[in-house]
Every structure is written in C-alpha cells, then in structure tokens.
Write a protein that holds these residues in place. Sequence first.
Motif, short mmCIF file in Angstrom:
data_model
loop_
_atom_site.label_atom_id
_atom_site.label_comp_id
_atom_site.label_asym_id
_atom_site.label_seq_id
_atom_site.Cartn_x
_atom_site.Cartn_y
_atom_site.Cartn_z
N ARG A 1 81.10 18.41 61.76
CA ARG A 1 82.20 17.86 62.70
C ARG A 1 82.05 18.05 64.06
O ARG A 1 81.22 18.96 64.72
CB ARG A 1 83.09 19.07 62.55
CG ARG A 1 84.79 19.04 63.17
CD ARG A 1 85.48 18.26 61.74
NE ARG A 1 86.76 18.23 62.49
CZ ARG A 1 87.62 17.33 62.28
NH1 ARG A 1 87.32 16.36 61.56
NH2 ARG A 1 88.95 17.38 62.68
N HIS A 2 82.34 16.72 64.67
CA HIS A 2 82.02 16.38 66.08
C HIS A 2 82.88 17.34 67.16
O HIS A 2 83.53 18.21 66.77
CB HIS A 2 81.92 15.29 66.33
CG HIS A 2 81.01 14.37 65.49
ND1 HIS A 2 79.80 14.79 65.29
CD2 HIS A 2 81.23 13.44 64.45
CE1 HIS A 2 79.40 14.19 64.16
NE2 HIS A 2 80.30 13.40 63.79
N ALA A 3 82.96 16.85 68.40
CA ALA A 3 83.63 17.83 69.42
C ALA A 3 85.01 17.73 69.18
O ALA A 3 85.76 18.04 70.30
CB ALA A 3 83.11 17.28 70.79
N ILE A 4 85.81 17.56 68.03
CA ILE A 4 87.01 17.39 68.04
C ILE A 4 87.43 18.84 67.80
O ILE A 4 88.74 19.03 68.54
CB ILE A 4 87.48 16.88 66.86
CG1 ILE A 4 87.05 15.41 66.54
CG2 ILE A 4 89.00 16.60 66.66
CD1 ILE A 4 87.08 14.81 65.24
N VAL A 5 86.69 19.77 67.33
CA VAL A 5 87.27 21.15 67.03
C VAL A 5 86.98 21.88 68.47
O VAL A 5 85.90 21.87 69.08
CB VAL A 5 86.69 22.03 66.16
CG1 VAL A 5 86.72 23.32 66.04
CG2 VAL A 5 86.59 21.10 64.75
N ASN A 6 88.05 22.37 69.23
CA ASN A 6 87.71 23.10 70.47
C ASN A 6 87.28 24.40 70.15
O ASN A 6 87.54 25.17 69.41
CB ASN A 6 89.11 23.53 71.18
CG ASN A 6 89.82 22.32 71.69
OD1 ASN A 6 88.86 21.09 71.63
ND2 ASN A 6 90.65 22.17 72.22
N LEU B 1 81.99 10.57 53.36
CA LEU B 1 82.52 9.53 52.90
C LEU B 1 83.63 9.00 53.56
O LEU B 1 84.54 8.53 52.86
CB LEU B 1 82.40 9.50 51.40
CG LEU B 1 81.06 10.05 50.79
CD1 LEU B 1 81.31 9.84 49.30
CD2 LEU B 1 79.81 8.76 51.08
N GLY B 2 83.95 9.30 54.74
CA GLY B 2 85.08 9.04 55.12
C GLY B 2 86.45 9.76 54.81
O GLY B 2 87.54 9.41 55.18
N LYS B 3 86.12 10.90 54.07
CA LYS B 3 87.43 11.76 53.52
C LYS B 3 87.08 12.90 54.42
O LYS B 3 86.10 13.71 54.45
CB LYS B 3 87.16 12.04 52.24
CG LYS B 3 87.65 10.91 51.35
CD LYS B 3 88.06 11.39 49.88
CE LYS B 3 88.50 10.06 48.98
NZ LYS B 3 87.61 9.16 48.51
N GLU B 4 88.15 13.24 54.90
CA GLU B 4 88.20 14.68 55.68
C GLU B 4 88.83 15.83 54.83
O GLU B 4 89.65 15.56 54.02
CB GLU B 4 89.43 14.45 56.83
CG GLU B 4 88.79 14.57 58.12
CD GLU B 4 89.45 14.95 59.19
OE1 GLU B 4 89.17 14.56 60.42
OE2 GLU B 4 90.75 15.29 59.25
#
Length: 437
Positions: A26-31, A48-51
């Motif tokens: 997971r990139h920088a979205i999570v603080n 595969l584009g599914k979260e």
Amino acid sequence: MGNLVAIVGRPNVGKSTLFNRLTKTRHAIVNEQAGTTRDRQYGKSEWLGKEFSVVDTGGWVVNSDDIFEGEIRKQVILAMDEADVILFVVDVVNGVTDLDMEVASILRRSKKPVLVVANKTDNNDLQYNSAEFYSLGLGDPYCISALSGSGTGDLLDLIVSKFNKDTDEIVEEEIPKFAVVGRPNAGKSSIVNAFIGEERNIVTEIAGTTRDSIYTRYDKFGFDFYLVDTAGIRKKNKVNEDLEYYSVVRSIRSIENSDVCILMLDATRGVESQDLNIFSLIQRNQKGLVVVVNKWDLVEEKTTKVMKTFEEAIRNRFAPFTDFPIIFASALTKQRIFRVLEAAKDVFQSRTTRIPTARLNEELLPLIEAYPPPSNKGKYIKIKYITQLPNTQVPSFVFFANLPQYVKEPYKRFLENKMRERWKLCGTPVNIFIRQK
C-alpha cells in the motif's frame, strides 16, 4: 467494496510477517500516525485492481504471550463471522500440531472460503512436508514464505478470486453515509433506534442482509442520509458479546463504507484503549468524525465545568487530531439527538470544502512568510504556491516548496491548524503535501 481477509493460526507461525507482506504494498495513502495503538493488526491491500482489508486476528489479544486455546478459538470464530476469506497459517517446519487440528475442526464448519497457507517454505525440500497439512481436511495447502515473499503472488491471485462478485447496493453517491461506531454497550443501537424510530426492524428483515453493509435511508426533519449498519442480524449465542477487541474488527466494515463516523463514548467510563483503536481506524480510513458522549443523563454533575474537563480529556487522548465536534447526548432521553445529526451533516460538508486557490495564497503566504519552516542545515525553505487537489476524499492541499524534504511534521501541523482556524474543516481529516516546485 469492503472485502475483508482474516489471518488466523496459532502463535509463531508467521501471521504478522504475512500480514506485513500483504499490506505493505500500500502506498502513501495510509497515514503513519504516531501513537495509534494497534495499527499493526489492520491494513489495506490491493491486488489486480481489487482493494481489500486485512486483519491479523492474533494481534487483537491483549496479552499475546499466553494465548491458550480459548483465545484462539474466539479469534477463529470472529474471523468466521466477519471475514470474506480466511487465511489459516500453519508452519511447514513444525508440521501439524494439536492446536492446528483444533483450529481446523472449527474452520471446517465455516461457510467461508478457507485457504491453508503453509508458511516458512523457504526451500524446495520443505514443499514435500506440506503434504501432511491435507490431514487438516481443508483442501490444498499453499506453500509460501512470508519472509522472502515466494508464493505470495499466487496466494493473492487466489484470495482475490474468492471474493464474491461485487453486489453493491444502489446507493446514491451525493447523499452522506453515516456510521455509528463504538465499543459494546456504548449505546450504538439505542441511538440508531432514537434516530430511526420504531420502523427499524422492518428495514433490516431482508434475507441475506447479515453479511455486508445495510444502508438505511433516513429522510425526515430536513435530514437526508444513509445510516450504515453492518451488524445485520447476528446470532448472539456464538461469542460472548462482551469481548472487547471484537468491537474493533466489527467496526471495520461500517467505517470503510461511510463518510462520517459517529463515535459513541460512554459518559460513565471515559475514553478507553478500545475507543482509541476505533478512533485510529477512523483516522486511517480518513473519515469524518463526530464524537458523542452518550448516557449523559447518568452523570451526576452536569455543569459546564464538568463538560469542559471531559471535552479536554477526549481531545487530549485523540491528539494530534483535535478539531472535531463533541456532543453530550442521551440516546435514552433523546437529549441532543438531532444535534448529533446536524454535526454529522456539517462534518460531511467540511469534507467537501473547496477553497479557491487565490484565497489560499492570499491568506496563507503572508502567514508562512512570517513563520517560515525552520531552516535545515543552513538551507532556507521557501513555500511559493498553494493549491487544493481536485476530487479527493478529504480536503487535500499541495504546498510547493524549494526543499520539500526539509518540511517536517510539526510544521505541517502548524499549517493545518492555521487552515482550520480560517476555513470550515471541523471534523474532517486534512491532507497536506509538500512538493517540489
């Protein structure tokens, strides 16, 4: 939306390592918020584009050193209740243990897909050992090494293939979605009943609504919103409902599917670590927040002074994010119930605040000039231009600077506080990005 993957298994089989491997993509979205307590146990992953969300059930137990069978059994039952896919982690080096057998016997009753993950398969010879896991009666074991990552790609392919095809309810996007969350007995259902009145049971009696979020459209007294309710109709007998750490896992779906969370605190108990865990979930999902101190009718002294002290205590525990409404209410006597809805509506509005670029620069640049970021290694940092990013979940601003890497957390907080003083951002998280000019 809202697929949940739970990791279960006895201690020391590498659950956390697998958890870290699944979520660290997971990139920088999570603080990375300092001070959030049990952040290691909940994360988001994408493949595969599914979260989807990942929960390591083992991490929610308070004293994890002496997990005896009972604790593990509770975790497994929780996973069977809440998750869409269960990863049962076993250890190739140690082989099948009695405890594994016990977990397997509970999981075999599950209607959910269970994948046996044979961890610590660090070389090919160990793959042959994995055959003994067929004795668990849960199908093929999947060999991986969570440490090196071998086999995890195939495992992720498999996890994603097990998700139910998205059956999203028809929910109109512009209408706010509110979730009522909080610890057991904080009065969640009483306040929902107070909002909705008595029609509630008619709304949820639809077959199959137990699993995912149920949206109850609420449209009266000039309000129009959805109440997100995920519990559905749950069989009470399976798990002692007083199990504290369940409330966190139970809240995950409601929080993820909402815009604004109404966090219920119990006036007679104050802020407990469980409340902080739920708060950190709300923060990490960047949702709006309204705090409701419920059962205010039970407090002896209801002076303004008592309220002030209580309010300060809450803000101190939830710092650094302190800009959110706190309402003292009673679901029982319906005191200030509509204030709660009004506050939630305001917070929803704050989330969608747009500030014109010209105003941002006019008001903030002089301020930044007066209080520039502290210089670093003799280099002076200049912020030249500010703009708000379009179409973000919460108000997000970019400050263009010559040396963005030197602008540290405290200064970002200073900027955020100044913006909160000037514009209506109450209750919503704010993202501040410093970028190269």
